[in-house]
Design an enzyme around this catalytic site. Structure first.
Site, PDB file in Angstrom:
ATOM      1  N   LYS A  33       0.835  -1.209   0.000  1.00 29.05           N
ATOM      2  CA  LYS A  33       0.000   0.000   0.000  1.00 29.05           C
ATOM      3  C   LYS A  33       0.871   1.261   0.000  1.00 29.05           C
ATOM      4  O   LYS A  33       0.662   2.178  -0.791  1.00 29.05           O
ATOM      5  CB  LYS A  33      -0.896  -0.024   1.234  1.00 29.05           C
ATOM      6  CG  LYS A  33      -1.685   1.255   1.446  1.00 29.05           C
ATOM      7  CD  LYS A  33      -2.220   1.311   2.876  1.00 29.05           C
ATOM      8  CE  LYS A  33      -2.958   2.612   3.117  1.00 29.05           C
ATOM      9  NZ  LYS A  33      -4.238   2.678   2.380  1.00 29.05           N
ATOM     10  N   LYS A 130     -17.542  -6.413  -6.436  1.00 30.19           N
ATOM     11  CA  LYS A 130     -17.172  -7.399  -5.416  1.00 30.19           C
ATOM     12  C   LYS A 130     -16.728  -8.727  -6.022  1.00 30.19           C
ATOM     13  O   LYS A 130     -17.354  -9.234  -6.949  1.00 30.19           O
ATOM     14  CB  LYS A 130     -18.403  -7.698  -4.554  1.00 30.19           C
ATOM     15  CG  LYS A 130     -18.435  -6.997  -3.237  1.00 30.19           C
ATOM     16  CD  LYS A 130     -19.841  -7.064  -2.663  1.00 30.19           C
ATOM     17  CE  LYS A 130     -20.150  -8.400  -2.030  1.00 30.19           C
ATOM     18  NZ  LYS A 130     -19.513  -8.577  -0.712  1.00 30.19           N
ATOM     19  N   GLY A 450     -25.189  11.815   7.864  1.00 29.08           N
ATOM     20  CA  GLY A 450     -24.619  11.591   9.192  1.00 29.08           C
ATOM     21  C   GLY A 450     -23.276  12.229   9.422  1.00 29.08           C
ATOM     22  O   GLY A 450     -23.108  13.041  10.320  1.00 29.08           O
ATOM     23  N   ARG A 533      -6.292   0.005  -0.996  1.00 25.47           N
ATOM     24  CA  ARG A 533      -7.209   0.139   0.145  1.00 25.47           C
ATOM     25  C   ARG A 533      -7.318  -1.167   0.922  1.00 25.47           C
ATOM     26  O   ARG A 533      -7.578  -2.221   0.357  1.00 25.47           O
ATOM     27  CB  ARG A 533      -8.599   0.540  -0.350  1.00 25.47           C
ATOM     28  CG  ARG A 533      -8.659   1.991  -0.721  1.00 25.47           C
ATOM     29  CD  ARG A 533      -8.653   2.871   0.514  1.00 25.47           C
ATOM     30  NE  ARG A 533      -9.999   3.138   0.964  1.00 25.47           N
ATOM     31  CZ  ARG A 533     -10.762   4.107   0.479  1.00 25.47           C
ATOM     32  NH1 ARG A 533     -10.325   4.905  -0.456  1.00 25.47           N
ATOM     33  NH2 ARG A 533     -11.977   4.293   0.947  1.00 25.47           N
ATOM     34  N   CYS A 534      -7.111  -1.063   2.220  1.00 31.52           N
ATOM     35  CA  CYS A 534      -7.222  -2.228   3.086  1.00 31.52           C
ATOM     36  C   CYS A 534      -8.235  -1.929   4.177  1.00 31.52           C
ATOM     37  O   CYS A 534      -8.451  -0.775   4.539  1.00 31.52           O
ATOM     38  CB  CYS A 534      -5.880  -2.534   3.743  1.00 31.52           C
ATOM     39  SG  CYS A 534      -4.564  -2.809   2.543  1.00 31.52           S
ATOM     40  N   ASP A 617     -28.014   2.845   9.986  1.00 33.35           N
ATOM     41  CA  ASP A 617     -27.405   2.609   8.668  1.00 33.35           C
ATOM     42  C   ASP A 617     -27.270   1.124   8.381  1.00 33.35           C
ATOM     43  O   ASP A 617     -26.770   0.366   9.203  1.00 33.35           O
ATOM     44  CB  ASP A 617     -26.000   3.229   8.630  1.00 33.35           C
ATOM     45  CG  ASP A 617     -26.044   4.742   8.653  1.00 33.35           C
ATOM     46  OD1 ASP A 617     -27.005   5.308   8.108  1.00 33.35           O
ATOM     47  OD2 ASP A 617     -25.112   5.357   9.216  1.00 33.35           O
ATOM     48  N   GLU A 623     -24.168  -6.865   0.992  1.00 28.55           N
ATOM     49  CA  GLU A 623     -22.885  -7.583   0.959  1.00 28.55           C
ATOM     50  C   GLU A 623     -22.979  -8.987   1.541  1.00 28.55           C
ATOM     51  O   GLU A 623     -22.123  -9.814   1.293  1.00 28.55           O
ATOM     52  CB  GLU A 623     -21.808  -6.783   1.696  1.00 28.55           C
ATOM     53  CG  GLU A 623     -21.621  -5.451   1.022  1.00 28.55           C
ATOM     54  CD  GLU A 623     -20.297  -4.791   1.321  1.00 28.55           C
ATOM     55  OE1 GLU A 623     -19.445  -5.412   1.973  1.00 28.55           O
ATOM     56  OE2 GLU A 623     -20.137  -3.654   0.884  1.00 28.55           O
ATOM     57  N   GLU A 683     -28.483   6.056  -2.446  1.00 35.51           N
ATOM     58  CA  GLU A 683     -27.575   6.715  -3.387  1.00 35.51           C
ATOM     59  C   GLU A 683     -28.215   6.701  -4.775  1.00 35.51           C
ATOM     60  O   GLU A 683     -28.485   5.645  -5.313  1.00 35.51           O
ATOM     61  CB  GLU A 683     -26.255   5.938  -3.404  1.00 35.51           C
ATOM     62  CG  GLU A 683     -25.259   6.446  -4.399  1.00 35.51           C
ATOM     63  CD  GLU A 683     -23.897   5.761  -4.242  1.00 35.51           C
ATOM     64  OE1 GLU A 683     -23.501   5.451  -3.104  1.00 35.51           O
ATOM     65  OE2 GLU A 683     -23.245   5.543  -5.274  1.00 35.51           O
ATOM     66  N   HIS A 712     -18.987  11.538  -3.770  1.00 35.68           N
ATOM     67  CA  HIS A 712     -17.682  11.012  -4.172  1.00 35.68           C
ATOM     68  C   HIS A 712     -16.894  12.038  -4.977  1.00 35.68           C
ATOM     69  O   HIS A 712     -15.701  11.873  -5.188  1.00 35.68           O
ATOM     70  CB  HIS A 712     -17.857   9.742  -5.007  1.00 35.68           C
ATOM     71  CG  HIS A 712     -18.592   8.669  -4.261  1.00 35.68           C
ATOM     72  ND1 HIS A 712     -19.914   8.401  -4.475  1.00 35.68           N
ATOM     73  CD2 HIS A 712     -18.197   7.839  -3.277  1.00 35.68           C
ATOM     74  CE1 HIS A 712     -20.294   7.441  -3.668  1.00 35.68           C
ATOM     75  NE2 HIS A 712     -19.274   7.078  -2.928  1.00 35.68           N
TER      76      HIS A 712
HETATM   77  N1  GLN Z   1     -23.804   7.593   8.693  1.00 32.31           N
HETATM   78  C1  GLN Z   1     -22.673   7.204   7.903  1.00 32.31           C
HETATM   79  C2  GLN Z   1     -21.971   8.457   7.388  1.00 32.31           C
HETATM   80  O1  GLN Z   1     -22.631   9.429   7.152  1.00 32.31           O
HETATM   81  C3  GLN Z   1     -23.065   6.361   6.727  1.00 32.31           C
HETATM   82  C4  GLN Z   1     -21.882   5.886   5.935  1.00 32.31           C
HETATM   83  C5  GLN Z   1     -22.204   4.883   4.869  1.00 32.31           C
HETATM   84  O2  GLN Z   1     -23.352   4.670   4.541  1.00 32.31           O
HETATM   85  N2  GLN Z   1     -21.227   4.247   4.319  1.00 32.31           N
HETATM   86  O3  GLN Z   1     -20.782   8.451   7.180  1.00 32.31           O
END
Ligand code: GLN
Ligand code: ZN
Length: 772
Positions: A33, A130, A450, A533-534, A617, A623, A683, A712
């Site tokens: 890394k 994935k 959040g 990324r790890c 959340d 996954e 999203e 992002h």
């Molecule tokens: N509540 C988390 C944040 O706002 C949610 C993160 C996520 O969904 N990966 O960072």
């Protein structure tokens, strides 16, 4: 115990062979890394990066020197699937012809840019997805009508030469042709299967070259054999392996991550020289495989779990394996179940882990030691490894009986779960009416997901606190300052539902794990997620309980600063489970219910503290989906029930939110609706709201906040853009059910980006309200 020391005691006439399917490449201290990132920043040259890579390979092989066959080609500078795309000459057209070295091209596909790109040479990166049901992500091969394969064996041959020069018996690792095509995506209407005929000669050429380079065995990975295959893809296996005979090497057809089931006969019938079976996940299939596999083929059994960090019960394994070994004789090979890529490198690095818990664990190095012990016991008798077996038994007994693992109170609580626990008092329409009265929110309420920017100062304060340089009182004051800042910003922006900003959280799972009994944390237990990324998954080792409230003080403090509604913020049980190393001594569902009960207590504490909007959340719900669709329903049943148990212990007037940051809901919409969160935020900003179609068609009954701001990207979305997106949303979802929010949390952004973006978002909501 280390393999090198034991090497000499291996019998040359050993009956069965010992091998490994792949070793983690990041290095025990994440050396890869740091070298990758330094290279990308221009702080290291290409030859320095390649030097580090070569040293890591040498170290990894040395760690495996006691094996009969050493995997080669499992190492990668970014991703093994991308490596294969280069070996097969399958580069996306957009990087062809760009200047620079092959490595520049490689990183352009991987990350959109090479180390030397000064703007103009940037291209969009390959899509990432994935790797089966792991948390590893690979670069998706791209196919089109123009796809032509041509062999570039240089990477693999160079690594083989390197290994052979060090005296290792190299077994190259290749992803097989059928799995390669199944992993890829067509950029036009081309059916990847139509490329098989073109692909096979390139594989044959490569295998022939390997034979010329002194290779006896090649590990050819076809993990798609454990998934549901359409008939034409089953046929593709016959075609492919029919074409890859007589290349001069022997093929070990390698499957892992699950059971062969309806593909078992197919896997046994292919004209290869051996088959590797995941004997952890598919132990029941060992017997039928032995029956069906012709006696000139080798059967490699993956007997040590390559997906978890627990010691194997060696004596129990031997009880089962000895009769199998007697039947198979030298046809039996021994290995871990899959590549060890998915576990941390070496437990020896762990200095701080509690000694008792440490004694229960095995990382990659220790897993190799385990297969060595198994192999010795099979070939030389258990007495030859009596000390190792006794030590293993003692560790297992301590784990089986430790009161730190087994908490009767928690087990009783799980046993007492009844369907009522997962139910709200009233159905959504009644709750919504009540919440409308008490919460008093405008149409198109605005909120965030959040987290707010995790600034350098926040990280420094946390580090100082961890090192003991900052005491708990001072740390609390520092975090409260951050919370206050975030609250003031949100008030100034005019957001409707505020958050405290998550300044105190290093990570959305680790933060909760650290406060729950039953969790342990490693120092160096890193596993590659993608590229450089790890992740360091926390270790769920025991029955889960919550000694005290985990978030209430922070949220209460935040609420005390404002008259606006403060949203409590938690991570859900399924996400905590899916991002942890979990127990192998009870079903995943059991651990999930325990987490659900702990989160439920937290939710109820927040409600008692006067917080009437609570978000839970579930970013990682998807996954956990099993590889086979036929097993999805069972998973979704307990996963959704766990969420419901955590969320639904509140009164009707408390509003439950959940958040999921992915964009595939089509195949799980029923389960999502059954979660019955009052509000779900998702999203959507990059999909033009098209993914709301499924919510529309399903008549999703509750409220939705489709993300309007791609977090992002550093770009500031305009008011018009967001208004446009929300109007598209309102064509699908009734306006009174819509919320306005970003796609996900803002922790990776800067305040200088967040403030104008959220200001535009709040302005967009005002414009939308005028629409009515
Ligand atoms: N509540 C988390 C944040 O706002 C949610 C993160 C996520 O969904 N990966 O960072
Ligand atoms: Zn998210």
């Amino acid at each position: 115990m280390s393999l090198q020391r034991q090497n000499k005691s291996l019998q040359p006439q050993a009956k069965s062979r010992l091998h490994n399917l792949g070793f983690p490449r990041i290095g025990a201290r994440r050396e890869l890394k740091f070298a990758q990132e330094a290279f990308w920043k221009g702080e290291k040259s290409e030859s320095e990066l390649l030097q580090t890579a070569s040293e890591l390979r040498a170290q990894n092989w040395k760690r495996q020197a006691g094996l009969d066959l050493i995997p080669v080609g499992d190492f990668s500078l970014y991703d093994q699937v991308l490596d294969l795309s280069f070996t097969l000459g399958n580069l996306p057209a957009r990087v062809q012809g760009l200047q620079g070295s092959e490595l520049d091209q490689y990183f352009r596909v991987a990350r959109g840019r090479s180390a030397n790109d000064s703007g103009c040479n940037c291209v969009h990166a390959g899509e990432m997805t994935k790797w089966f049901d792991t948390n590893y992500h690979y670069i998706v091969p791209e196919f089109s009508a123009e796809t032509r394969f041509s062999l570039n064996p240089s990477r693999l041959l160079a690594q083989i030469e390197e290994a052979q020069a060090r005296g290792h018996n190299a077994k190259p690792v290749l992803i097989g042709p059928v799995t390669y095509l199944l992993l890829g995506k067509s950029k036009d209407a081309t059916d990847p299967l139509s490329l098989l005929a073109q692909l096979l000669p390139v594989y044959a050429e490569l295998l022939g070259l390997l034979a010329e380079n002194g290779i006896e065995w090649v590990q050819i990975d076809e993990p798609t054999l454990v998934t549901e295959l359409a008939p034409q893809w089953q046929e593709a296996f016959r075609t492919a392996y029919g074409a890859l005979t007589n290349t001069g090497v022997k093929l070990l057809l390698t499957t892992y991550f699950g059971q062969l089931k309806e593909n078992l006969a197919l896997a046994c019938s292919l004209p290869v020289d051996g088959l590797h079976l995941d004997a952890v996940n598919a132990r029941d299939e060992v017997e039928p495989v032995i029956e069906q596999l012709s006696t000139d083929k080798v059967l490699s059994l993956g007997v040590v779990n390559g997906r978890n960090i627990w010691k194997t019960d060696l004596s129990a394994l031997l009880d089962w394996l000895e009769p199998v070994a007697a039947k198979l004789g030298s046809r039996l090979w021994i290995a871990p179940s899959c590549s060890l890529l998915h576990v941390p490198v070496d437990l020896a690095s762990e200095q701080k882990l509690d000694a008792e818990i440490r004694s229960w664990l095995a990382f990659a190095q220790q897993k190799l030691d385990e297969i060595w012990v198994i192999h010795s016991a099979l070939n030389n008798g258990r007495a030859s490894v009596a000390a190792e077996l006794a030590e293993n038994l003692a560790a297992l007994n301590s784990r089986r009986t430790s009161p730190r693992v087994h908490n009767p109170k928690v087990q009783n609580a799980v046993a007492a779960i009844d369907p009522g626990l997962g139910k709200r008092k009233s159905a959504y329409p009644q709750r919504a009416a009540l919440q409308r009265q008490t919460l008093n929110l405008p149409l198109y309420p605005t909120t965030t997901i959040g987290s707010f920017p995790q600034t350098q100062e926040i990280r420094q304060a946390r580090l100082a606190f961890r090192k003991g340089e900052l005491d708990a009182g001072d740390y609390t004051v520092r975090m409260q300052q951050e919370i206050k800042f975030a609250v003031k910003q949100q008030e100034a922006l005019g957001l409707d539902v505020l958050v405290h900003g998550e300044a105190e959280r290093n990570d959305m799972v680790e933060y909760f794990g650290e406060q729950l009994d039953g969790y342990a944390f490693s120092q160096f237990g890193w596993v590659q997620s993608y590229g450089s990324r790890c992740v360091k998954p926390p270790i769920l080792f025991g029955d889960i309980s919550r000694p005290k409230a985990m978030t209430v003080e922070w949220i209460k403090y935040a609420q005390s600063l404002t008259d606006k509604k403060m949203k409590g913020m938690l991570t859900g049980p399924v996400t905590i489970l899916n991002w942890s190393f979990v127990r192998d001594d009870q079903p995943r569902s059991h651990s999930c219910y325990q987490l659900a009960l702990a989160i439920r207590e937290e939710v109820q504490d927040l409600e008692r503290a006067g917080i009437d909007i609570i978000q839970i959340d579930e970013a990682a719900l998807r996954e956990g989906l099993p590889l086979r669709r036929s097993q999805w329903a069972e998973y979704l049943d307990w996963a959704v029930e766990s969420f419901r148990i955590s969320a639904n212990g509140v009164s009707d007037s408390t509003q439950i939110h959940t958040h999921m940051c992915y964009s595939e809901f089509n195949d799980i919409i029923e389960a999502i609706a059954h979660m019955d969160a009052d509000v779900i935020t998702i999203e959507t900003s990059r999909s033009d709201m098209e993914l709301l179609d499924v919510f529309d068609e399903f008549h999703y009954p509750n409220e939705i906040g489709p993300g309007v701001y791609d977090i992002h990207s550093p770009n500031i979305p305009s008011v018009e853009q967001m208004v446009k997106l929300m109007r598209l949303a309102a064509q699908r979802i009734p306006a009174e059910h819509l919320w306005v929010n970003p796609d996900c949390g803002l922790k990776t952004r800067q305040w200088s980006e967040v403030i104008p973006a959220l200001q535009n978002m709040v302005d967009a909501a005002r414009v939308l309200r005028e629409d009515r």
